[in-house]
Design a protein around this motif. Structure first.
Motif, short mmCIF file in Angstrom:
data_model
loop_
_atom_site.label_atom_id
_atom_site.label_comp_id
_atom_site.label_asym_id
_atom_site.label_seq_id
_atom_site.Cartn_x
_atom_site.Cartn_y
_atom_site.Cartn_z
N PHE A 2 4.70 0.93 7.23
CA PHE A 2 5.22 -0.42 7.49
C PHE A 2 5.41 -1.20 6.19
CE2 PHE A 2 4.32 -1.29 12.30
CZ PHE A 2 5.22 -0.28 12.62
N CYS A 3 4.64 -0.90 5.13
CA CYS A 3 4.93 -1.48 3.81
C CYS A 3 6.32 -1.05 3.37
CB CYS A 3 3.90 -1.04 2.77
SG CYS A 3 2.38 -2.01 2.77
N LYS B 65 0.88 -1.17 0.00
CA LYS B 65 0.00 0.00 0.00
C LYS B 65 0.92 1.23 0.00
CE LYS B 65 -4.20 1.39 2.44
NZ LYS B 65 -3.85 2.48 3.37
N CYS C 107 1.63 3.47 3.18
CA CYS C 107 1.77 2.73 4.44
C CYS C 107 3.24 2.67 4.85
CB CYS C 107 1.20 1.32 4.29
SG CYS C 107 1.51 0.29 5.74
N HIS D 219 -1.05 -1.57 9.61
CA HIS D 219 -0.41 -2.65 8.84
C HIS D 219 -0.14 -3.71 9.89
CE1 HIS D 219 2.78 -4.10 5.78
NE2 HIS D 219 2.95 -4.88 6.85
N HIS E 68 0.69 -6.18 2.57
CA HIS E 68 -0.13 -5.31 3.42
C HIS E 68 -1.43 -5.98 3.84
CE1 HIS E 68 -1.66 -1.49 5.05
NE2 HIS E 68 -2.83 -1.92 4.62
ZN ZN Z 1 1.28 -1.75 4.76
#
Ligand code: ZN
Ligand code: 5GP
Length: 138
Positions: free
Chosen positions: A8-9, A3, A6, A99, A48
């Motif tokens: 954390f992606c 994503k 995002c 996430h 994700h």
């Molecule tokens: Zn993510």
């Protein structure tokens, strides 16, 4: 799938640097930037999933298998006597990054980490009915 907006992606896929403990095709394990305790780690899937309600079951299985490898490594390195596995879903549950991620938090007697709730009384009859109702939705 990743994503675009995002964080954390981006971290999981190496676009943003992190203190990485472990990486494979499916996961990255990092140290939390604002840890509850030293050695507080996060397991991030590279794909994700916002939360447990979206998480793929096969990924979940692999993720927990990985947790059984990471947890003893943290315990050994940090010399902690315990470790909490915490996983928040939704703002009301304390999730701040949407996430999916699993927290591994080293614990020691008398530390200042707090993950405990206030236990309430339960009614066995009500619980039996509730258990059935939830089971009916699985
Ligand atoms: Zn993510
Ligand atoms: P949640 O509250 O969603 O369960 O947990 C999010 C966690 O991610 C928090 O413990 C927070 O400190 C950590 N975190 C947020 N942004 C970053 C970041 O950019 N890098 C790292 N390593 N951890 C982060």
């Amino acid at each position: 799938m990743k994503k675009d907006d995002c964080i954390f992606c981006k971290i999981a896929n190496g676009e943003i640097p992190s203190s990485t403990v472990y990486e494979d095709d499916d996961f990255r394990v990092i140290l939390d930037i604002a840890p509850a305790a030293k050695g507080h780690a996060l397991i991030l899937p590279k794909e994700h999933f916002a939360n447990i309600f979206e998480l793929d079951g096969v990924v979940a299985g692999k993720l927990f298998t990985l947790a059984t490898k990471v947890a003893p490594a943290i315990k050994e390195e940090m010399g902690c006597s315990g470790l909490n596995v915490v996983q928040n879903n939704g703002a009301s549950a304390g999730q701040t990054v949407d996430h999916f991620h699993l927290h591994l938090i080293p614990r020691n007697e008398g530390d200042d980490v707090s993950v405990k709730w206030v236990p309430k009384e339960s009614d066995p009859e009500e619980n039996a009915k509730l258990a059935e109702k939830i089971a009916g939705r699985m």
